[in-house]
Design an enzyme around this catalytic site. Structure first.
Site, PDB file in Angstrom:
ATOM      1  N   LYS A 131    -103.259  -3.351 -22.891  1.00  0.00           N
ATOM      2  CA  LYS A 131    -103.343  -3.388 -21.425  1.00  0.00           C
ATOM      3  C   LYS A 131    -102.372  -4.402 -20.827  1.00  0.00           C
ATOM      4  CE  LYS A 131    -106.743  -4.505 -17.790  1.00  0.00           C
ATOM      5  NZ  LYS A 131    -108.183  -4.731 -17.526  1.00  0.00           N
ATOM      6  N   TYR A 190    -109.816  -8.231 -20.416  1.00  0.00           N
ATOM      7  CA  TYR A 190    -110.570  -8.832 -19.310  1.00  0.00           C
ATOM      8  C   TYR A 190    -110.502  -7.893 -18.103  1.00  0.00           C
ATOM      9  CZ  TYR A 190    -105.983 -11.051 -18.064  1.00  0.00           C
ATOM     10  OH  TYR A 190    -104.674 -11.318 -17.759  1.00  0.00           O
ATOM     11  N   CYS A 191    -111.553  -7.946 -17.299  1.00  0.00           N
ATOM     12  CA  CYS A 191    -111.709  -7.061 -16.137  1.00  0.00           C
ATOM     13  C   CYS A 191    -111.456  -5.596 -16.519  1.00  0.00           C
ATOM     14  CB  CYS A 191    -110.770  -7.483 -15.008  1.00  0.00           C
ATOM     15  SG  CYS A 191    -111.200  -6.779 -13.388  1.00  0.00           S
ATOM     16  N   PRO A 192    -112.217  -5.076 -17.500  1.00  0.00           N
ATOM     17  CA  PRO A 192    -111.988  -3.701 -17.944  1.00  0.00           C
ATOM     18  C   PRO A 192    -112.416  -2.674 -16.901  1.00  0.00           C
ATOM     19  CG  PRO A 192    -113.976  -4.575 -18.950  1.00  0.00           C
ATOM     20  CD  PRO A 192    -113.343  -5.716 -18.199  1.00  0.00           C
TER      21      PRO A 192
END
Length: 276
Positions: free
Chosen positions: A158, A145-147
């Site tokens: 991550k 998420y939120c790459p």
């Protein structure tokens, strides 16, 4: 290149243990206030740390999802508060196992390149965990998420994401560190949010296809028990070694005057989400 982390003074504002009643909306008001103050030369470089309980922070693009209200209702049913931040990026999870660090720098006359801000935060995290024989990489982790190009990962998983906020010659480089808990479980909530808020409809903006298995906490990745206090100790030790003067200090008078205005702006931006 001059080391951004090396500052004549580092002031620390630690809000990591304020508790459940400290809202994320307040946090973003604090960072804008600090940007304006540090940028104006009214305060030295400042590190602010903060923890929020059961909060999903959306990005501006997330508010354009076709079925946003359905997604927000799901998150609220799961016990999350939902807010929209004023810096870049997409949805992230904040809870008691996630430490947020904001480094606020004054922008020099020549300016600070955006990548230099990211590199400074990456370097800080590498130094904080230099005693572990792991490689902390900075590259986009697809499926997270939120790459972004400065996702921090170990072994392809991550554990942190970095964003920036620039305001009135002040720069806030912000990172969320998943210290403990399950990174994949956090990602599952964001995946379901997008499933409900998008419902398969085509959109101009490309939202991430979340793969929970590519996300983890530092505790999971390092194979050791890790608390917020442990990480705070590492952070403070590193900042102390990178300044001639290192101290903990509250907002000064100039900042106390600015804070209500900046808080009000972010609060107004969140009125629509609060009503859902």
């Amino acid at each position: 290149m001059e080391d951004l982390l090396r500052q004549a003074e580092w002031r620390v504002i630690d809000q990591s243990a304020v508790g459940r009643h400290f809202q994320a909306v307040q946090s973003f008001g604090f960072d804008d206030t600090l940007c304006a103050s540090v940028g104006a030369g009214k305060a030295p470089a400042t590190a602010r740390t903060w923890v929020h309980y059961n909060t999903i922070v959306l990005g501006i693009q997330d508010t354009k999802l076709p079925f946003l209200e359905d997604g927000v209702h799901y998150l609220k049913d799961m016990g999350y508060q939902v807010i929209v931040r004023n810096s870049g990026g997409l949805a992230v999870v904040l809870d008691e196992g996630v430490l947020n660090i904001s480094l606020i720098f004054p922008e020099a006359e020549k300016g600070i390149d955006i990548n230099r801000g990211y590199e400074a935060m990456w370097a800080l995290i590498q130094r904080m965990f230099a005693d572990f024989s792991v490689q902390i990489e900075a590259r986009e982790i697809v499926g997270s998420y939120c790459p972004g190009s400065y996702d921090l990962s170990i072994g392809g998983k991550k554990f942190a994401g970095i964003s920036q906020r620039r305001l009135r010659k002040g720069i806030a480089v912000q990172i969320y560190l998943c210290v403990n808990g399950s990174g994949s479980k956090r990602a599952e909530h964001i995946r379901e949010f997008y499933n409900r808020a998008k419902q398969g409809q085509e959109t101009k903006f490309i939202y991430p296809e979340i793969v929970p298995e590519v996300m983890a906490s530092l505790e999971e990745l390092l194979g050791t028990t890790l608390t917020i206090a442990d990480v705070m100790f590492r952070l403070l030790n590193e900042l102390k070694h990178n300044s001639s003067r290192f101290y903990a200090g509250p907002l000064n008078e100039y900042e106390l005057e600015l804070l209500p205005g900046y808080y009000q702006r972010i609060a107004e931006r969140n009125e629509k989400i609060a009503d859902m």
